[in-house]
Design a protein around this motif. Structure first.
Motif, PDB file in Angstrom:
ATOM      1  N   HIS A  21      46.890  27.568  23.472  1.00  0.00           N
ATOM      2  CA  HIS A  21      47.928  28.540  23.766  1.00  0.00           C
ATOM      3  C   HIS A  21      47.393  29.960  23.742  1.00  0.00           C
ATOM      4  O   HIS A  21      48.098  30.898  24.090  1.00  0.00           O
ATOM      5  CB  HIS A  21      49.086  28.387  22.785  1.00  0.00           C
ATOM      6  CG  HIS A  21      49.809  27.090  22.938  1.00  0.00           C
ATOM      7  ND1 HIS A  21      50.406  26.711  24.113  1.00  0.00           N
ATOM      8  CD2 HIS A  21      50.025  26.076  22.066  1.00  0.00           C
ATOM      9  CE1 HIS A  21      50.977  25.525  23.963  1.00  0.00           C
ATOM     10  NE2 HIS A  21      50.756  25.126  22.733  1.00  0.00           N
ATOM     11  N   LYS A  51      50.903  33.485  23.273  1.00  0.00           N
ATOM     12  CA  LYS A  51      51.950  32.929  24.125  1.00  0.00           C
ATOM     13  C   LYS A  51      53.306  33.091  23.451  1.00  0.00           C
ATOM     14  O   LYS A  51      53.540  32.563  22.362  1.00  0.00           O
ATOM     15  CB  LYS A  51      51.678  31.458  24.416  1.00  0.00           C
ATOM     16  CG  LYS A  51      52.690  30.834  25.369  1.00  0.00           C
ATOM     17  CD  LYS A  51      52.337  29.387  25.695  1.00  0.00           C
ATOM     18  CE  LYS A  51      53.359  28.764  26.644  1.00  0.00           C
ATOM     19  NZ  LYS A  51      53.039  27.343  26.941  1.00  0.00           N
ATOM     20  N   LYS A  76      59.886  31.706  20.810  1.00  0.00           N
ATOM     21  CA  LYS A  76      58.911  30.682  20.437  1.00  0.00           C
ATOM     22  C   LYS A  76      57.526  31.289  20.598  1.00  0.00           C
ATOM     23  O   LYS A  76      57.197  31.809  21.663  1.00  0.00           O
ATOM     24  CB  LYS A  76      59.062  29.463  21.350  1.00  0.00           C
ATOM     25  CG  LYS A  76      58.100  28.323  21.034  1.00  0.00           C
ATOM     26  CD  LYS A  76      58.337  27.156  21.990  1.00  0.00           C
ATOM     27  CE  LYS A  76      57.428  25.971  21.665  1.00  0.00           C
ATOM     28  NZ  LYS A  76      57.659  24.841  22.608  1.00  0.00           N
ATOM     29  N   VAL A  77      56.746  31.255  19.543  1.00  0.00           N
ATOM     30  CA  VAL A  77      55.389  31.808  19.577  1.00  0.00           C
ATOM     31  C   VAL A  77      54.422  30.681  19.272  1.00  0.00           C
ATOM     32  O   VAL A  77      54.577  29.978  18.274  1.00  0.00           O
ATOM     33  CB  VAL A  77      55.227  32.959  18.559  1.00  0.00           C
ATOM     34  CG1 VAL A  77      53.851  33.587  18.704  1.00  0.00           C
ATOM     35  CG2 VAL A  77      56.315  34.013  18.752  1.00  0.00           C
ATOM     36  N   GLU A  78      53.428  30.508  20.129  1.00  0.00           N
ATOM     37  CA  GLU A  78      52.529  29.357  20.022  1.00  0.00           C
ATOM     38  C   GLU A  78      51.072  29.785  19.918  1.00  0.00           C
ATOM     39  O   GLU A  78      50.638  30.709  20.596  1.00  0.00           O
ATOM     40  CB  GLU A  78      52.709  28.453  21.242  1.00  0.00           C
ATOM     41  CG  GLU A  78      54.130  27.937  21.420  1.00  0.00           C
ATOM     42  CD  GLU A  78      54.307  27.200  22.733  1.00  0.00           C
ATOM     43  OE1 GLU A  78      53.943  26.012  22.800  1.00  0.00           O
ATOM     44  OE2 GLU A  78      54.793  27.827  23.700  1.00  0.00           O
ATOM     45  N   TRP A  79      50.351  29.098  19.056  1.00  0.00           N
ATOM     46  CA  TRP A  79      48.910  29.284  18.959  1.00  0.00           C
ATOM     47  C   TRP A  79      48.301  28.031  18.347  1.00  0.00           C
ATOM     48  O   TRP A  79      48.977  27.217  17.744  1.00  0.00           O
ATOM     49  CB  TRP A  79      48.573  30.517  18.120  1.00  0.00           C
ATOM     50  CG  TRP A  79      48.922  30.433  16.668  1.00  0.00           C
ATOM     51  CD1 TRP A  79      48.130  30.002  15.630  1.00  0.00           C
ATOM     52  CD2 TRP A  79      50.176  30.816  16.049  1.00  0.00           C
ATOM     53  NE1 TRP A  79      48.787  30.084  14.437  1.00  0.00           N
ATOM     54  CE2 TRP A  79      50.048  30.581  14.654  1.00  0.00           C
ATOM     55  CE3 TRP A  79      51.376  31.328  16.540  1.00  0.00           C
ATOM     56  CZ2 TRP A  79      51.081  30.841  13.766  1.00  0.00           C
ATOM     57  CZ3 TRP A  79      52.413  31.588  15.653  1.00  0.00           C
ATOM     58  CH2 TRP A  79      52.248  31.347  14.283  1.00  0.00           C
ATOM     59  N   ASP A  80      47.001  27.892  18.524  1.00  0.00           N
ATOM     60  CA  ASP A  80      46.274  26.758  17.957  1.00  0.00           C
ATOM     61  C   ASP A  80      45.761  27.130  16.580  1.00  0.00           C
ATOM     62  O   ASP A  80      45.269  28.242  16.368  1.00  0.00           O
ATOM     63  CB  ASP A  80      45.108  26.364  18.864  1.00  0.00           C
ATOM     64  CG  ASP A  80      45.591  25.807  20.193  1.00  0.00           C
ATOM     65  OD1 ASP A  80      46.274  24.772  20.191  1.00  0.00           O
ATOM     66  OD2 ASP A  80      45.305  26.430  21.236  1.00  0.00           O
ATOM     67  N   SER A  81      45.897  26.223  15.645  1.00  0.00           N
ATOM     68  CA  SER A  81      45.513  26.520  14.276  1.00  0.00           C
ATOM     69  C   SER A  81      44.878  25.314  13.612  1.00  0.00           C
ATOM     70  O   SER A  81      45.331  24.183  13.798  1.00  0.00           O
ATOM     71  CB  SER A  81      46.747  26.949  13.481  1.00  0.00           C
ATOM     72  OG  SER A  81      46.432  27.108  12.110  1.00  0.00           O
ATOM     73  N   ASN A 118      50.702  26.535  12.490  1.00  0.00           N
ATOM     74  CA  ASN A 118      51.438  27.349  13.464  1.00  0.00           C
ATOM     75  C   ASN A 118      52.948  27.107  13.363  1.00  0.00           C
ATOM     76  O   ASN A 118      53.681  27.275  14.336  1.00  0.00           O
ATOM     77  CB  ASN A 118      50.944  27.076  14.888  1.00  0.00           C
ATOM     78  CG  ASN A 118      50.948  25.583  15.222  1.00  0.00           C
ATOM     79  OD1 ASN A 118      51.571  24.789  14.527  1.00  0.00           O
ATOM     80  ND2 ASN A 118      50.249  25.216  16.282  1.00  0.00           N
ATOM     81  N   ASN A 119      53.399  26.735  12.172  1.00  0.00           N
ATOM     82  CA  ASN A 119      54.809  26.425  11.946  1.00  0.00           C
ATOM     83  C   ASN A 119      55.524  27.645  11.363  1.00  0.00           C
ATOM     84  O   ASN A 119      55.598  27.829  10.152  1.00  0.00           O
ATOM     85  CB  ASN A 119      54.938  25.229  11.007  1.00  0.00           C
ATOM     86  CG  ASN A 119      56.355  24.688  10.961  1.00  0.00           C
ATOM     87  OD1 ASN A 119      57.308  25.380  11.300  1.00  0.00           O
ATOM     88  ND2 ASN A 119      56.492  23.446  10.528  1.00  0.00           N
TER      89      ASN A 119
END
Length: 208
Positions: A21, A51, A76-81, A118-119
């Motif tokens: 993301h 994103k 909604k905010v998304e990223w890889d973690s 990412n929660n």
């Protein structure tokens, strides 16, 4: 961009669903400098574009113009973690009450710390989400999303702010906040908005 490196280094074809993301592009630097977020908010731009999408169907796209009506609800905010990591997410307006005279720079709209993975819903909300409310006649305001990686779980000393009051929102500095807690800036994005007829409703919510 651990996930991206892993995928590129493997023999597995990269499909759309596997693309992180973040977008690790020079555009992240360009948009922050183009719109003056550097140096008005941060000293240097993050490497990645975050994103962000809203329930209304609009997305934050590198300084695009949206309306207060479109962004009134929590996005909604998304990223890889990686598992076991903690993050801080901020949305801030450096143009309060106007970009020409930013007396209250910054007026922060959202601040969540100790986000596990990412929660966001499991994070510690320091300031509840407040949508855009640029005063009438003040032109476009910049609304900047910034994502920071924490060194671990933190003990924040800031007051917890509800979305029913404007108290303690103004004269904020995410840069100083990040320095205080030794946060690492990872990603960001922004949109712009000016007054529409939703703004008076928001002011009423804030008791103004």
């Amino acid at each position: 961009m651990i996930l991206l490196k892993r995928l590129v280094g493997s023999s597995v074809p990269l499909v759309k669903s596997q693309i992180p993301h973040f977008r690790n592009l020079s555009s992240a630097l360009k948009i922050m400098e183009k719109h003056g977020v550097v140096p008005d908010v941060i000293s240097s731009a993050p490497k990645d574009v975050l994103k962000v999408s809203y329930p209304s169907g609009v997305v934050v796209n590198e300084g695009n113009e949206l309306t207060p009506t479109q962004v009134k609800d929590i996005p909604k905010v998304e990223w890889d973690s990686d598992s076991g990591t903690f993050w801080t997410l901020c949305m801030t307006d450096p143009d309060a009450p106007s970009r020409k005279e930013p007396t209250y720079r910054e007026w922060h709209h959202w601040l969540v710390g100790n986000i596990p993975g990412n929660n966001i819903t499991q994070g510690e909300t320091l300031s509840e989400y407040v949508g855009s409310g640029p005063p009438e006649g003040t032109g476009l305001h910049r609304y900047v999303f910034l994502l920071y990686k924490q060194n671990g779980k933190l003990d924040f000393s800031e007051p917890r702010l509800k979305n029913t009051s404007a108290d303690n929102r103004g004269c904020f500095s995410i840069k100083n906040f990040a320095e205080k807690y030794k946060l690492e800036l990872v990603a960001g994005n922004l949109y712009q908005a000016e007054w529409d007829d939703y703004v008076p409703l928001l002011y009423k919510q804030l008791g103004a």
